[in-house]
Design a protein around this motif. Sequence first.
Motif, PDB file in Angstrom:
ATOM      1  N   ILE A  12      26.249  54.846  19.886  1.00  0.00           N
ATOM      2  CA  ILE A  12      25.582  53.724  19.223  1.00  0.00           C
ATOM      3  C   ILE A  12      25.055  52.736  20.257  1.00  0.00           C
ATOM      4  N   LYS A  13      23.781  52.340  20.091  1.00  0.00           N
ATOM      5  CA  LYS A  13      23.120  51.452  21.042  1.00  0.00           C
ATOM      6  C   LYS A  13      22.752  50.095  20.441  1.00  0.00           C
ATOM      7  N   VAL A  14      23.209  49.802  19.242  1.00  0.00           N
ATOM      8  CA  VAL A  14      22.907  48.525  18.603  1.00  0.00           C
ATOM      9  C   VAL A  14      24.206  47.817  18.239  1.00  0.00           C
ATOM     10  N   PRO A  15      24.161  46.480  18.136  1.00  0.00           N
ATOM     11  CA  PRO A  15      25.395  45.734  17.892  1.00  0.00           C
ATOM     12  C   PRO A  15      25.913  45.796  16.461  1.00  0.00           C
ATOM     13  N   HIS A  16      25.086  46.282  15.518  1.00  0.00           N
ATOM     14  CA  HIS A  16      25.486  46.341  14.112  1.00  0.00           C
ATOM     15  C   HIS A  16      25.278  47.750  13.573  1.00  0.00           C
ATOM     16  N   VAL A  17      25.984  48.073  12.485  1.00  0.00           N
ATOM     17  CA  VAL A  17      25.792  49.372  11.829  1.00  0.00           C
ATOM     18  C   VAL A  17      25.164  49.229  10.451  1.00  0.00           C
ATOM     19  N   GLY A  18      25.311  48.081   9.816  1.00  0.00           N
ATOM     20  CA  GLY A  18      24.741  47.859   8.497  1.00  0.00           C
ATOM     21  C   GLY A  18      23.251  47.599   8.582  1.00  0.00           C
ATOM     22  N   LEU A  19      22.462  48.267   7.738  1.00  0.00           N
ATOM     23  CA  LEU A  19      21.009  48.115   7.786  1.00  0.00           C
ATOM     24  C   LEU A  19      20.540  46.669   7.641  1.00  0.00           C
ATOM     25  N   PRO A  20      21.113  45.869   6.732  1.00  0.00           N
ATOM     26  CA  PRO A  20      20.661  44.473   6.651  1.00  0.00           C
ATOM     27  C   PRO A  20      20.848  43.728   7.965  1.00  0.00           C
ATOM     28  N   ASN A  21      21.976  43.936   8.618  1.00  0.00           N
ATOM     29  CA  ASN A  21      22.224  43.272   9.888  1.00  0.00           C
ATOM     30  C   ASN A  21      21.284  43.769  10.980  1.00  0.00           C
ATOM     31  N   ILE A  22      21.011  45.063  10.991  1.00  0.00           N
ATOM     32  CA  ILE A  22      20.105  45.632  11.995  1.00  0.00           C
ATOM     33  C   ILE A  22      18.697  45.096  11.807  1.00  0.00           C
ATOM     34  N   LEU A  63      17.699  42.394  10.192  1.00  0.00           N
ATOM     35  CA  LEU A  63      17.633  40.945  10.392  1.00  0.00           C
ATOM     36  C   LEU A  63      17.991  40.547  11.821  1.00  0.00           C
ATOM     37  N   ASN A  64      18.502  41.532  12.573  1.00  0.00           N
ATOM     38  CA  ASN A  64      18.881  41.316  13.973  1.00  0.00           C
ATOM     39  C   ASN A  64      19.932  40.222  14.129  1.00  0.00           C
ATOM     40  N   LYS A  65      20.896  40.225  13.209  1.00  0.00           N
ATOM     41  CA  LYS A  65      22.021  39.291  13.300  1.00  0.00           C
ATOM     42  C   LYS A  65      23.130  39.749  12.363  1.00  0.00           C
ATOM     43  N   GLY A  66      24.312  39.200  12.552  1.00  0.00           N
ATOM     44  CA  GLY A  66      25.438  39.553  11.696  1.00  0.00           C
ATOM     45  C   GLY A  66      25.413  38.760  10.408  1.00  0.00           C
ATOM     46  N   ALA A  67      24.455  39.064   9.548  1.00  0.00           N
ATOM     47  CA  ALA A  67      24.287  38.297   8.308  1.00  0.00           C
ATOM     48  C   ALA A  67      25.419  38.536   7.321  1.00  0.00           C
ATOM     49  N   VAL A  68      25.970  39.760   7.308  1.00  0.00           N
ATOM     50  CA  VAL A  68      27.070  40.091   6.402  1.00  0.00           C
ATOM     51  C   VAL A  68      28.178  40.767   7.213  1.00  0.00           C
ATOM     52  N   PRO A  69      29.439  40.586   6.805  1.00  0.00           N
ATOM     53  CA  PRO A  69      30.543  41.163   7.582  1.00  0.00           C
ATOM     54  C   PRO A  69      30.579  42.683   7.521  1.00  0.00           C
ATOM     55  N   GLU A  70      30.972  43.276   8.638  1.00  0.00           N
ATOM     56  CA  GLU A  70      31.170  44.718   8.753  1.00  0.00           C
ATOM     57  C   GLU A  70      32.615  44.975   9.167  1.00  0.00           C
ATOM     58  N   LEU A  71      33.361  45.609   8.282  1.00  0.00           N
ATOM     59  CA  LEU A  71      34.764  45.923   8.552  1.00  0.00           C
ATOM     60  C   LEU A  71      34.897  47.442   8.592  1.00  0.00           C
ATOM     61  N   LEU A  72      34.972  47.956   9.812  1.00  0.00           N
ATOM     62  CA  LEU A  72      34.877  49.393  10.021  1.00  0.00           C
ATOM     63  C   LEU A  72      36.168  49.963  10.593  1.00  0.00           C
ATOM     64  N   GLN A  73      36.418  51.210  10.256  1.00  0.00           N
ATOM     65  CA  GLN A  73      37.498  51.999  10.823  1.00  0.00           C
ATOM     66  C   GLN A  73      38.849  51.271  10.745  1.00  0.00           C
TER      67      GLN A  73
END
Length: 395
Positions: free
Chosen positions: A313-323, A325-335
């Motif tokens: 993975i080469k981007v800081p987010h995995v969720g499409l909205p965050n990608i 919008l290029n920011k952590g607009a919504v929380p991602e709780l993974l693994q």
Amino acid sequence: MTAPHVSTRRPPTIALCAGEASGDLLGAHLMAAIKARRPDVRFVGIGGPRMSAQGMENLYEQEKLAVRGFAEVVKRLPEILKIRTGLVRDLKRIRPDVFVGIDAPDFNLGVAEKLKKAGIATVHYVSPSVWAWRRERVKTIVHQVNKVLCLFPMEAELYQQAGGQAAFVGHPMAQVLPLDADQKAARLKMKIDLWETVFALMPGSRVSEIDYMAPLFFRTAKLLLKRYPSARFLLPVATAATRKRLLEILADDEFTGLPVQLMSAHADLACTAADVVLVTSGTATLEVALCKRPMVISYKISPLTYAYVKRKIKVPHVGLPNILLNKGAVPELLQRRAKPKKLAAAVAEWYESPQDVAALQQDFHDLHLLLKKDTAALAAQAVLAEAGVAETEAV
């Protein structure tokens, strides 16, 4: 007397292959747009219920391709390879005017490569996430297909720079879903009062995802129910197979009495009616964003698959909205962070923060405008062009 001329020209034949529910939706929209231009068209390949309703002649069952992750695919690899070999053989015999692989790149690009070598035009609809990971795939894809149809604006340029043909056609959901989501109307349609606390659960469209995510989401729902005793939970179901598996999980003593309402499709209605959505990472996150609802994104896969993916993975987010919008607009709780307590707390934070929700909705409105194009029409034009079929030809 001269005998009347009888045309022996066959109707255009378009082969399509969609490996899962999201691809089935894209394929159905594309098929409808093609039929509007060429009512005599024949569709063959692999599709789900929506594509079947548009007239798809299915050569194999779509559900057999709906697996995810490296470890899971390995278990089903012999069956998947058998289907791919059979599909290539069948399409070489049928000789469609064009083959359109819809998403599912690991399967479809291999099919496209073989068909292109056999002289059949190929289009890939939905670029793999080359901007996020494994960017080296761009050069390979350019050789596998004649053209890539991209749903996001940053994708087409990557293929063009590599000498390939690509076009940004927008995202069909941005066209289909209303720009202004009407929660009141959605609740009225579902007979839900405006004052009710409603959460939507979207644990995935594949059985393999349901196995990982549904128990986690149901445990989260139990915690939310303790905090909001009158809450109800909406769960849109993608396929008959996922419904069966969900009912099996809900039948467990652990989830007895949990007020979960299974809905046949209608994910947009469930999302729009909900106060907050708990969603598995994937295309569904974009649907939630276009419904202008706050969400918590989660994902769990096998440790082996996760270890492989994390390195790529080469981007800081995995969720499409965050990608997008290029920011952590919504929380991602993974693994490891995908725990019921953490998920419940994140959902509750949205529910109890209306000002934050209003700001998020403006971001999602802007995103909707960016992605809104006449996607199906643009894709249909590109597919017919690659097929060498005139849109205005008499039928």
